[in-house]
Motif scaffolding. Structure first.
Motif, PDB file in Angstrom:
ATOM      1  N   LYS A   1      -7.502 -41.721 -22.837  1.00 60.93           N
ATOM      2  CA  LYS A   1      -7.411 -40.674 -23.858  1.00 60.93           C
ATOM      3  C   LYS A   1      -6.901 -39.371 -23.253  1.00 60.93           C
ATOM      4  O   LYS A   1      -6.080 -38.676 -23.849  1.00 60.93           O
ATOM      5  CB  LYS A   1      -8.778 -40.440 -24.506  1.00 60.93           C
ATOM      6  CG  LYS A   1      -9.176 -41.485 -25.490  1.00 60.93           C
ATOM      7  CD  LYS A   1     -10.502 -41.109 -26.118  1.00 60.93           C
ATOM      8  CE  LYS A   1     -10.905 -42.081 -27.187  1.00 60.93           C
ATOM      9  NZ  LYS A   1     -12.153 -41.661 -27.855  1.00 60.93           N
ATOM     10  N   LYS A   2      -7.384 -39.044 -22.077  1.00 61.18           N
ATOM     11  CA  LYS A   2      -6.955 -37.810 -21.400  1.00 61.18           C
ATOM     12  C   LYS A   2      -5.467 -37.865 -21.081  1.00 61.18           C
ATOM     13  O   LYS A   2      -4.730 -36.912 -21.353  1.00 61.18           O
ATOM     14  CB  LYS A   2      -7.776 -37.629 -20.119  1.00 61.18           C
ATOM     15  CG  LYS A   2      -7.341 -36.500 -19.233  1.00 61.18           C
ATOM     16  CD  LYS A   2      -7.701 -35.168 -19.809  1.00 61.18           C
ATOM     17  CE  LYS A   2      -7.378 -34.096 -18.780  1.00 61.18           C
ATOM     18  NZ  LYS A   2      -6.997 -32.860 -19.387  1.00 61.18           N
TER      19      LYS A   2
ATOM     20  N   GLN B   1     -11.828 -43.233 -21.587  1.00 60.09           N
ATOM     21  CA  GLN B   1     -11.771 -41.775 -21.531  1.00 60.09           C
ATOM     22  C   GLN B   1     -10.581 -41.299 -20.697  1.00 60.09           C
ATOM     23  O   GLN B   1      -9.913 -40.324 -21.050  1.00 60.09           O
ATOM     24  CB  GLN B   1     -13.076 -41.212 -20.966  1.00 60.09           C
ATOM     25  CG  GLN B   1     -13.275 -39.759 -21.276  1.00 60.09           C
ATOM     26  CD  GLN B   1     -13.336 -39.498 -22.778  1.00 60.09           C
ATOM     27  OE1 GLN B   1     -14.026 -40.178 -23.518  1.00 60.09           O
ATOM     28  NE2 GLN B   1     -12.601 -38.517 -23.232  1.00 60.09           N
TER      29      GLN B   1
ATOM     30  N   GLU C   1      -3.182 -39.773 -22.492  1.00 58.75           N
ATOM     31  CA  GLU C   1      -2.430 -39.812 -23.749  1.00 58.75           C
ATOM     32  C   GLU C   1      -2.308 -38.425 -24.361  1.00 58.75           C
ATOM     33  O   GLU C   1      -1.243 -38.031 -24.843  1.00 58.75           O
ATOM     34  CB  GLU C   1      -3.117 -40.756 -24.735  1.00 58.75           C
ATOM     35  CG  GLU C   1      -2.420 -40.864 -26.070  1.00 58.75           C
ATOM     36  CD  GLU C   1      -3.176 -41.755 -27.047  1.00 58.75           C
ATOM     37  OE1 GLU C   1      -2.839 -41.701 -28.240  1.00 58.75           O
ATOM     38  OE2 GLU C   1      -4.090 -42.479 -26.629  1.00 58.75           O
ATOM     39  N   LYS C   2      -3.385 -37.678 -24.338  1.00 58.50           N
ATOM     40  CA  LYS C   2      -3.353 -36.333 -24.916  1.00 58.50           C
ATOM     41  C   LYS C   2      -2.419 -35.422 -24.129  1.00 58.50           C
ATOM     42  O   LYS C   2      -1.707 -34.604 -24.705  1.00 58.50           O
ATOM     43  CB  LYS C   2      -4.753 -35.744 -24.954  1.00 58.50           C
ATOM     44  CG  LYS C   2      -4.810 -34.414 -25.663  1.00 58.50           C
ATOM     45  CD  LYS C   2      -6.211 -34.027 -25.999  1.00 58.50           C
ATOM     46  CE  LYS C   2      -6.186 -32.683 -26.679  1.00 58.50           C
ATOM     47  NZ  LYS C   2      -6.926 -32.669 -27.908  1.00 58.50           N
ATOM     48  N   GLU C   3      -2.410 -35.557 -22.811  1.00 58.54           N
ATOM     49  CA  GLU C   3      -1.521 -34.735 -21.989  1.00 58.54           C
ATOM     50  C   GLU C   3      -0.060 -35.112 -22.189  1.00 58.54           C
ATOM     51  O   GLU C   3       0.825 -34.269 -22.046  1.00 58.54           O
ATOM     52  CB  GLU C   3      -1.885 -34.872 -20.512  1.00 58.54           C
ATOM     53  CG  GLU C   3      -3.132 -34.135 -20.127  1.00 58.54           C
ATOM     54  CD  GLU C   3      -3.464 -34.287 -18.662  1.00 58.54           C
ATOM     55  OE1 GLU C   3      -2.804 -35.065 -17.958  1.00 58.54           O
ATOM     56  OE2 GLU C   3      -4.404 -33.615 -18.222  1.00 58.54           O
ATOM     57  N   SER C   4       0.220 -36.367 -22.510  1.00 62.67           N
ATOM     58  CA  SER C   4       1.606 -36.797 -22.664  1.00 62.67           C
ATOM     59  C   SER C   4       2.193 -36.389 -24.013  1.00 62.67           C
ATOM     60  O   SER C   4       3.405 -36.439 -24.192  1.00 62.67           O
ATOM     61  CB  SER C   4       1.718 -38.310 -22.496  1.00 62.67           C
ATOM     62  OG  SER C   4       1.057 -38.968 -23.546  1.00 62.67           O
ATOM     63  N   GLN C   5       1.357 -35.976 -24.950  1.00 64.09           N
ATOM     64  CA  GLN C   5       1.868 -35.527 -26.244  1.00 64.09           C
ATOM     65  C   GLN C   5       2.435 -34.129 -26.110  1.00 64.09           C
ATOM     66  O   GLN C   5       1.806 -33.222 -25.570  1.00 64.09           O
ATOM     67  CB  GLN C   5       0.757 -35.520 -27.290  1.00 64.09           C
ATOM     68  CG  GLN C   5       0.241 -36.885 -27.646  1.00 64.09           C
ATOM     69  CD  GLN C   5      -0.928 -36.805 -28.613  1.00 64.09           C
ATOM     70  OE1 GLN C   5      -1.496 -35.744 -28.847  1.00 64.09           O
ATOM     71  NE2 GLN C   5      -1.290 -37.948 -29.173  1.00 64.09           N
ATOM     72  N   ASN C   6       3.637 -33.934 -26.606  1.00 60.76           N
ATOM     73  CA  ASN C   6       4.279 -32.634 -26.582  1.00 60.76           C
ATOM     74  C   ASN C   6       4.201 -32.044 -27.986  1.00 60.76           C
ATOM     75  O   ASN C   6       5.078 -32.265 -28.821  1.00 60.76           O
ATOM     76  CB  ASN C   6       5.735 -32.743 -26.132  1.00 60.76           C
ATOM     77  CG  ASN C   6       5.847 -33.142 -24.685  1.00 60.76           C
ATOM     78  OD1 ASN C   6       4.993 -32.767 -23.884  1.00 60.76           O
ATOM     79  ND2 ASN C   6       6.869 -33.898 -24.343  1.00 60.76           N
ATOM     80  N   ILE C   7       3.164 -31.335 -28.236  1.00 64.40           N
ATOM     81  CA  ILE C   7       2.958 -30.736 -29.553  1.00 64.40           C
ATOM     82  C   ILE C   7       3.447 -29.290 -29.478  1.00 64.40           C
ATOM     83  O   ILE C   7       2.948 -28.484 -28.695  1.00 64.40           O
ATOM     84  CB  ILE C   7       1.482 -30.783 -29.968  1.00 64.40           C
ATOM     85  CG1 ILE C   7       1.011 -32.235 -30.010  1.00 64.40           C
ATOM     86  CG2 ILE C   7       1.273 -30.076 -31.310  1.00 64.40           C
ATOM     87  CD1 ILE C   7      -0.461 -32.400 -30.255  1.00 64.40           C
TER      88      ILE C   7
ATOM     89  N   THR D   1     -12.510 -33.702 -16.013  1.00 67.24           N
ATOM     90  CA  THR D   1     -12.998 -33.021 -17.212  1.00 67.24           C
ATOM     91  C   THR D   1     -14.467 -33.373 -17.411  1.00 67.24           C
ATOM     92  O   THR D   1     -14.952 -34.364 -16.863  1.00 67.24           O
ATOM     93  CB  THR D   1     -12.206 -33.466 -18.459  1.00 67.24           C
ATOM     94  OG1 THR D   1     -12.439 -34.852 -18.692  1.00 67.24           O
ATOM     95  CG2 THR D   1     -10.718 -33.202 -18.295  1.00 67.24           C
TER      96      THR D   1
END
Length: 171
Positions: free
Chosen positions: A158-159, A155, A161-167, A107
């Motif tokens: 964070k990337k 960084q 962690e954000k991908e592992s969140q299932n929103i 990214t």
């Protein structure tokens, strides 16, 4: 008259030797003060972030990152030999590091951290290869290098962690 000449000559000879001794002592002090120790690096204050265990345990994560991690460990042990008169290897290492970044973390934010890390690596190489670097200056550049590596880890974390969140987004 001859006695005055002998005394003057005698004084000049012995006074010259004393200044040579003081210059030698000053040179020895400079060499000793420019050596970096493990405790000097351990005393540096910076925010240290480690890579998340989920990412680190992945077998195919990033081979060059493991090599970078090894370089950072050696720097933490006050071993700066990787940066001494090794410019071509350093440039090749940085190029491979950037080219082999995995797609899942490729990214702009991580690329910016890699660019900052590259800058700090080249700066550290420049300072280490000076003929007589000051200890304070070397420690400052080492701190900047370790901070850049820590920011890269943050960084990446964070990337991941954000991908592992299932929103779930409502439609």
């Amino acid at each position: 008259m001859k006695a005055l000449l002998y005394i003057t000559l005698f004084f000049c000879v012995f006074s010259c030797k004393e200044t040579d001794k003081t210059q030698e002592l000053e040179i020895e002090k400079e060499v000793i003060s420019s050596q970096i120790t493990k405790s000097d690096i351990a005393n540096l204050k910076y925010a240290q972030f480690l890579l998340d265990s989920k990412t680190r345990n992945s077998q195919e994560f990033w081979q060059k990152y493991a090599e970078l991690d090894d370089v950072v460990l050696r720097v933490n042990q006050a071993d700066l030999s990787f940066f001494k008169e090794n410019h071509e290897v350093l440039i090749a290492f940085i190029k491979d590091l950037i080219e082999t970044i995995p797609e899942e973390i490729n990214t702009p934010l991580i690329n910016a951290r890699l660019l900052a890390l590259e800058t700090q690596m080249l700066k550290l190489e420049g300072v280490v290869n000076l003929s007589n670097p000051e200890k304070k200056e070397v420690l400052l550049v080492v701190k900047d290098f370790l901070t850049a590596f820590s920011n890269l880890n943050l960084q990446i974390n964070k990337k991941i962690e954000k991908e592992s969140q299932n929103i779930v987004k409502p439609y």
